[in-house]
Design a protein around this motif. Structure first.
Motif, PDB file in Angstrom:
ATOM      1  N   GLY A  14      11.428 -12.705  -2.196  1.00 38.27           N
ATOM      2  CA  GLY A  14      12.405 -13.393  -1.333  1.00 38.27           C
ATOM      3  C   GLY A  14      13.806 -12.832  -1.538  1.00 38.27           C
ATOM      4  O   GLY A  14      14.536 -12.559  -0.575  1.00 38.27           O
ATOM      5  N   THR A  15      14.168 -12.646  -2.790  1.00 36.48           N
ATOM      6  CA  THR A  15      15.495 -12.114  -3.134  1.00 36.48           C
ATOM      7  C   THR A  15      15.665 -10.704  -2.582  1.00 36.48           C
ATOM      8  O   THR A  15      16.683 -10.374  -1.956  1.00 36.48           O
ATOM      9  CB  THR A  15      15.654 -12.059  -4.680  1.00 36.48           C
ATOM     10  OG1 THR A  15      15.421 -13.367  -5.185  1.00 36.48           O
ATOM     11  CG2 THR A  15      17.019 -11.564  -5.092  1.00 36.48           C
ATOM     12  N   GLN A  16      14.661  -9.860  -2.795  1.00 39.15           N
ATOM     13  CA  GLN A  16      14.762  -8.472  -2.320  1.00 39.15           C
ATOM     14  C   GLN A  16      14.757  -8.426  -0.793  1.00 39.15           C
ATOM     15  O   GLN A  16      15.491  -7.628  -0.196  1.00 39.15           O
ATOM     16  CB  GLN A  16      13.616  -7.622  -2.893  1.00 39.15           C
ATOM     17  CG  GLN A  16      13.668  -7.440  -4.396  1.00 39.15           C
ATOM     18  CD  GLN A  16      14.955  -6.776  -4.870  1.00 39.15           C
ATOM     19  OE1 GLN A  16      15.566  -5.957  -4.175  1.00 39.15           O
ATOM     20  NE2 GLN A  16      15.399  -7.130  -6.073  1.00 39.15           N
ATOM     21  N   ALA A  17      13.969  -9.300  -0.166  1.00 42.04           N
ATOM     22  CA  ALA A  17      13.918  -9.318   1.302  1.00 42.04           C
ATOM     23  C   ALA A  17      15.304  -9.663   1.856  1.00 42.04           C
ATOM     24  O   ALA A  17      15.769  -9.033   2.815  1.00 42.04           O
ATOM     25  CB  ALA A  17      12.870 -10.319   1.787  1.00 42.04           C
ATOM     26  N   ALA A  18      15.961 -10.636   1.247  1.00 40.35           N
ATOM     27  CA  ALA A  18      17.292 -11.029   1.725  1.00 40.35           C
ATOM     28  C   ALA A  18      18.277  -9.866   1.572  1.00 40.35           C
ATOM     29  O   ALA A  18      19.096  -9.591   2.460  1.00 40.35           O
ATOM     30  CB  ALA A  18      17.777 -12.254   0.942  1.00 40.35           C
ATOM     31  N   ARG A  19      18.192  -9.151   0.465  1.00 37.09           N
ATOM     32  CA  ARG A  19      19.106  -8.020   0.231  1.00 37.09           C
ATOM     33  C   ARG A  19      18.848  -6.876   1.215  1.00 37.09           C
ATOM     34  O   ARG A  19      19.785  -6.269   1.743  1.00 37.09           O
ATOM     35  CB  ARG A  19      18.966  -7.529  -1.220  1.00 37.09           C
ATOM     36  CG  ARG A  19      19.469  -8.566  -2.244  1.00 37.09           C
ATOM     37  CD  ARG A  19      19.090  -8.181  -3.662  1.00 37.09           C
ATOM     38  NE  ARG A  19      19.816  -7.008  -4.127  1.00 37.09           N
ATOM     39  CZ  ARG A  19      20.978  -7.032  -4.756  1.00 37.09           C
ATOM     40  NH1 ARG A  19      21.562  -8.189  -5.012  1.00 37.09           N
ATOM     41  NH2 ARG A  19      21.569  -5.919  -5.148  1.00 37.09           N
ATOM     42  N   LEU A  20      17.567  -6.597   1.475  1.00 40.04           N
ATOM     43  CA  LEU A  20      17.240  -5.515   2.410  1.00 40.04           C
ATOM     44  C   LEU A  20      17.631  -5.899   3.837  1.00 40.04           C
ATOM     45  O   LEU A  20      18.087  -5.065   4.616  1.00 40.04           O
ATOM     46  CB  LEU A  20      15.743  -5.197   2.362  1.00 40.04           C
ATOM     47  CG  LEU A  20      15.213  -4.618   1.050  1.00 40.04           C
ATOM     48  CD1 LEU A  20      13.712  -4.412   1.134  1.00 40.04           C
ATOM     49  CD2 LEU A  20      15.912  -3.302   0.705  1.00 40.04           C
ATOM     50  N   SER A  21      17.443  -7.180   4.163  1.00 41.19           N
ATOM     51  CA  SER A  21      17.811  -7.668   5.495  1.00 41.19           C
ATOM     52  C   SER A  21      19.303  -7.439   5.734  1.00 41.19           C
ATOM     53  O   SER A  21      19.724  -6.951   6.789  1.00 41.19           O
ATOM     54  CB  SER A  21      17.451  -9.152   5.566  1.00 41.19           C
ATOM     55  OG  SER A  21      18.160  -9.793   6.559  1.00 41.19           O
ATOM     56  N   GLU A  22      20.094  -7.740   4.724  1.00 43.91           N
ATOM     57  CA  GLU A  22      21.541  -7.539   4.825  1.00 43.91           C
ATOM     58  C   GLU A  22      21.872  -6.046   4.936  1.00 43.91           C
ATOM     59  O   GLU A  22      22.670  -5.630   5.767  1.00 43.91           O
ATOM     60  CB  GLU A  22      22.200  -8.153   3.586  1.00 43.91           C
ATOM     61  CG  GLU A  22      23.670  -7.897   3.528  1.00 43.91           C
ATOM     62  CD  GLU A  22      24.448  -9.113   3.058  1.00 43.91           C
ATOM     63  OE1 GLU A  22      23.801 -10.086   2.612  1.00 43.91           O
ATOM     64  OE2 GLU A  22      25.675  -9.063   3.147  1.00 43.91           O
ATOM     65  N   HIS A  23      21.217  -5.253   4.112  1.00 39.71           N
ATOM     66  CA  HIS A  23      21.486  -3.813   4.091  1.00 39.71           C
ATOM     67  C   HIS A  23      21.189  -3.163   5.444  1.00 39.71           C
ATOM     68  O   HIS A  23      21.967  -2.359   5.948  1.00 39.71           O
ATOM     69  CB  HIS A  23      20.639  -3.144   3.005  1.00 39.71           C
ATOM     70  CG  HIS A  23      20.844  -1.670   2.896  1.00 39.71           C
ATOM     71  ND1 HIS A  23      21.833  -1.122   2.102  1.00 39.71           N
ATOM     72  CD2 HIS A  23      20.224  -0.633   3.510  1.00 39.71           C
ATOM     73  CE1 HIS A  23      21.795   0.200   2.223  1.00 39.71           C
ATOM     74  NE2 HIS A  23      20.838   0.521   3.070  1.00 39.71           N
ATOM     75  N   PHE A  24      20.045  -3.509   6.037  1.00 39.47           N
ATOM     76  CA  PHE A  24      19.631  -2.857   7.287  1.00 39.47           C
ATOM     77  C   PHE A  24      20.069  -3.612   8.543  1.00 39.47           C
ATOM     78  O   PHE A  24      19.906  -3.100   9.650  1.00 39.47           O
ATOM     79  CB  PHE A  24      18.102  -2.668   7.315  1.00 39.47           C
ATOM     80  CG  PHE A  24      17.606  -1.646   6.320  1.00 39.47           C
ATOM     81  CD1 PHE A  24      17.908  -0.299   6.489  1.00 39.47           C
ATOM     82  CD2 PHE A  24      16.852  -2.021   5.220  1.00 39.47           C
ATOM     83  CE1 PHE A  24      17.462   0.657   5.582  1.00 39.47           C
ATOM     84  CE2 PHE A  24      16.401  -1.077   4.301  1.00 39.47           C
ATOM     85  CZ  PHE A  24      16.705   0.270   4.485  1.00 39.47           C
ATOM     86  N   GLY A  25      20.586  -4.840   8.363  1.00 33.67           N
ATOM     87  CA  GLY A  25      21.006  -5.624   9.531  1.00 33.67           C
ATOM     88  C   GLY A  25      19.840  -5.995  10.433  1.00 33.67           C
ATOM     89  O   GLY A  25      19.975  -6.014  11.663  1.00 33.67           O
ATOM     90  N   VAL A  26      18.690  -6.284   9.816  1.00 37.14           N
ATOM     91  CA  VAL A  26      17.531  -6.762  10.588  1.00 37.14           C
ATOM     92  C   VAL A  26      17.093  -8.097   9.977  1.00 37.14           C
ATOM     93  O   VAL A  26      17.370  -8.364   8.803  1.00 37.14           O
ATOM     94  CB  VAL A  26      16.359  -5.742  10.573  1.00 37.14           C
ATOM     95  CG1 VAL A  26      16.746  -4.451  11.271  1.00 37.14           C
ATOM     96  CG2 VAL A  26      15.862  -5.472   9.160  1.00 37.14           C
ATOM     97  N   PRO A  27      16.406  -8.952  10.776  1.00 41.06           N
ATOM     98  CA  PRO A  27      16.078 -10.276  10.250  1.00 41.06           C
ATOM     99  C   PRO A  27      15.082 -10.264   9.091  1.00 41.06           C
ATOM    100  O   PRO A  27      14.179  -9.432   9.053  1.00 41.06           O
ATOM    101  CB  PRO A  27      15.476 -11.017  11.455  1.00 41.06           C
ATOM    102  CG  PRO A  27      15.394 -10.074  12.569  1.00 41.06           C
ATOM    103  CD  PRO A  27      16.041  -8.783  12.186  1.00 41.06           C
TER     104      PRO A  27
END
Ligand code: AMP
Length: 188
Positions: A14-27
């Protein structure tokens, strides 16, 4: 970028998904979070899901697919997604990877957050609250992962889409490893 994060409970997906979502600007699309929202709104799906989630069992795949399908499709057409918790079984992976909507919809890379069972148990017990998080439920959730999700890793591996990452590292290092791996695999 269409990425799936796979990891046992306590792996930090969950933590990594949130960080990657922010990095790539995708949901960031989390099946567990969407199911919990249904449960707290007491929708028919939420009521049905509750008994499975509370026991640490998997909710019937068709229900999860129905709940998530539209959101995943929309994200895929709008630049990508970070999937967290879905697909979680070979059947669900086949639904996504062999979907009639084709390769514009499918996961490009499945990142496996690898952590030993001892470390997972330690992390889960240290954040345990109340009966739902008892040792028996924690052990059961880890068992469900080994039984249903570990075989799915082989499905992605055979397709050349699996990227394992050592997720026993600190949060920032795990993100850095994932980004490094993704950069070597995808031009986007
Ligand atoms: P998570 O937050 O991803 O650990 O999900 C919490 C719970 O939701 C799981 O223990 C399952 O009961 C249920 N769940 C989440 N995603 C799925 C899925 N793809 N298939 C079946 N059950 C799921």
């Amino acid at each position: 970028m269409r990425v799936l994060l796979v990891g046992a409970p306590g792996s930090g997906k969950g933590t990594q998904a949130a960080r990657l979502s922010e990095h790539f600007g995708v949901p960031h699309i989390s099946s567990g979070q969407i199911l919990r929202e249904h449960m707290s709104r007491e929708t028919p799906e939420g009521k049905e899901a509750a008994e499975y989630v509370d026991r640490g069992d998997l909710v019937p795949g068709e229900m999860v697919q129905e709940i998530l399908h539209e959101q995943v499709c929309r994200a895929a057409t709008e630049g990508g997604y970070i999937l967290d918790g879905f697909p979680r079984t070979i059947r669900q992976a086949e639904f996504v990877q062999l979907h009639p909507a084709g390769s514009d919809f499918a996961v490009q890379v499945a990142v496996f957050l690898s952590v030993s069972n001892e470390e997972l148990t330690r992390r889960l017990l240290s954040r345990a609250r109340g009966v739902d998080d008892s040792r028996a439920v924690i052990e059961h959730r880890l068992q469900v992962f080994d039984e249903h999700t570990t075989p799915m890793l082989e499905f992605f591996e055979r397709r050349g889409e699996l990227v394992p990452v050592d997720a026993a590292q600190p949060v920032e290092s795990v993100t850095a490893s994932i980004l490094q791996q993704l950069a070597t695999r995808s031009p986007s």
